[in-house]
Design an enzyme around this catalytic site. Structure first.
Site, PDB file in Angstrom:
ATOM      1  N   CYS A  46       0.811  -1.226   0.000  1.00  0.00           N
ATOM      2  CA  CYS A  46       0.000   0.000   0.000  1.00  0.00           C
ATOM      3  C   CYS A  46       0.846   1.278   0.000  1.00  0.00           C
ATOM      4  CB  CYS A  46      -0.945  -0.015   1.195  1.00  0.00           C
ATOM      5  SG  CYS A  46      -0.154  -0.559   2.716  1.00  0.00           S
ATOM      6  N   HIS A  93      -3.114   6.245   4.704  1.00  0.00           N
ATOM      7  CA  HIS A  93      -1.690   6.444   4.991  1.00  0.00           C
ATOM      8  C   HIS A  93      -1.253   7.840   4.533  1.00  0.00           C
ATOM      9  CE1 HIS A  93      -1.357   2.293   5.883  1.00  0.00           C
ATOM     10  NE2 HIS A  93      -0.702   1.855   4.836  1.00  0.00           N
TER      11      HIS A  93
END
Ligand code: A2P
Length: 356
Positions: A134, A248
């Site tokens: 990711c 994130h």
């Protein structure tokens, strides 16, 4: 090598009840992915559970050796152990696999794909396509167009990683531990190694005793190099878990081959597919996990000269992206769209068809 039919394929999701699996189902529905049938697979704990898809209740089935008969496309998100065992079985049954785990990411036979950056490598697949880590995905979406425009000499990053990367149970642990702390109750973590509420800690992946880098950091370095097709690129990264649920953020410094101005960088980012510039100095408004959540685009901003490099060749940026969407499920579905001929018209106008 399996390939996908011209007509809408039969699709299976392995790990359909997990944090990413739920988003895979949602992305297929929201993007109107052309499919003939959808099979939802998970552990026996979830067998019989009903999931709504396009107005129909689908029943979750237990993953087993026979699960892939008649399946054309299998999206895996149940961890690398299960991918290693069942991925090849799905391919043997005739399916193309898009795998969200780390199992095949450095296998030269399995392209590691972020469609905005290296969709051209999909042509080399032999049945399994790997969906990157990711952080690697969220980083390369803005980095790749800048590297193309100015030549990248070095990349330095610090991450602020959400709970979702560790799965649905870690997200629940963040919620429960925060509630316990607010109510003054003791809480002992079961999923992550350290107290999560009102805290942050070095990423929970195993630390290599010699180098001091953890497994997440090593994946980010190797995968960014592979996706950018720059095997020698010097990359440094520090990965930190922060008490955020599902997006994130990354602070990054890019050193280019030549002197580059913040204006030039903003211009390239504004035209880059999959990037939304959020860079309002007057209002002190820059990328935030809370605004990246639920977005397909990676937010990029805080574009400024890196004063640590007097040569003028380095630029600092701050980016944020939804870990479950662009960092996982959305990227996997975008890969699937490139593989399924019938999905081509669904591609969003901002994506570069045939980018390599
Ligand atoms: P289940 O919900 O039945 O445990 P997450 O990454 O959010 O932890 O999700 C992991 C996904 O992988 C879930 O859908 C989970 O199903 C699935 N999974 C875990 N173990 C197995 C297994 N042994 N067989 C099939 N699916 C599994």
């Amino acid at each position: 090598m399996p390939s996908l039919p011209d007509v809408a394929p039969n699709v299976a999701i392995v790990g359909a009840t997990g944090a990413v699996g739920v988003e895979l189902v949602r992305c297929l529905e929201e993007r109107n992915f052309p499919l003939a049938s959808l099979k939802l697979l998970a552990s026996s704990r979830s067998a019989g559970r009903q999931v709504n898809f396009r107005g129909q209740a689908l029943t979750v089935e237990t993953l087993g050796d026979d699960s892939f008969a008649g399946v054309d496309l299998a999206l895996f998100s149940a961890g690398s152990g299960l991918s290693k065992v069942y991925g090849p079985k799905a391919v043997a049954a005739g399916a193309v696999v898009v795998d969200n785990s780390s199992a095949f990411r450095m296998d030269p036979d399995c392209p590691l794909v972020v469609p905005e950056v290296n969709a051209g490598t999909l042509a080399n697949h032999r049945g399994i396509v790997a969906n990157p880590n990711c952080v690697a995905i969220i980083a390369v979406v803005p980095v790749a167009p800048l590297a193309r425009a100015f030549g990248l000499k070095r990349l330095q990053m610090a991450t602020y990683q959400a709970a979702s990367g560790a799965g649905a149970a870690a997200m629940e642990e963040l919620r429960a531990s925060t509630q316990a702390q607010l109510e003054g109750r003791p809480f002992s973590p079961q999923v992550l190694p350290h107290p999560y509420a009102f805290n942050l800690f070095s990423h929970n992946a195993e630390v290599d005793a010699e180098s001091g880098y953890n497994g997440e950091e090593l994946k980010v370095i190797e995968e960014c190099r592979r996706i950018l097709d720059t095997p020698e690129l010097p990359i440094g990264v520090t990965c930190i878990r922060v008490p955020v649920l599902r997006a994130h953020a990354i602070a990054m410094t890019l050193e280019f081959d030549r002197v580059v101005t913040p204006e030039e960088v903003r211009e390239v980012l504004a035209a880059a597919p999959g990037v939304r510039v959020v860079d309002d100095r007057a209002r002190n408004h820059f990328p935030m996990p809370s605004e990246a959540e639920g977005q397909g685009d990676v937010l990029a901003g805080r574009v400024r000269r890196d004063l640590g490099d007097p040569s003028g060749r380095s630029i600092a940026l701050f980016v944020a992206g939804d870990q479950l969407l662009k960092g996982a499920a959305l990227n996997a579905v975008q890969i699937a769209e490139r593989l399924v001929p019938a999905a081509k018209p669904q591609l969003r106008s901002g994506e570069l068809v045939g980018a390599s």
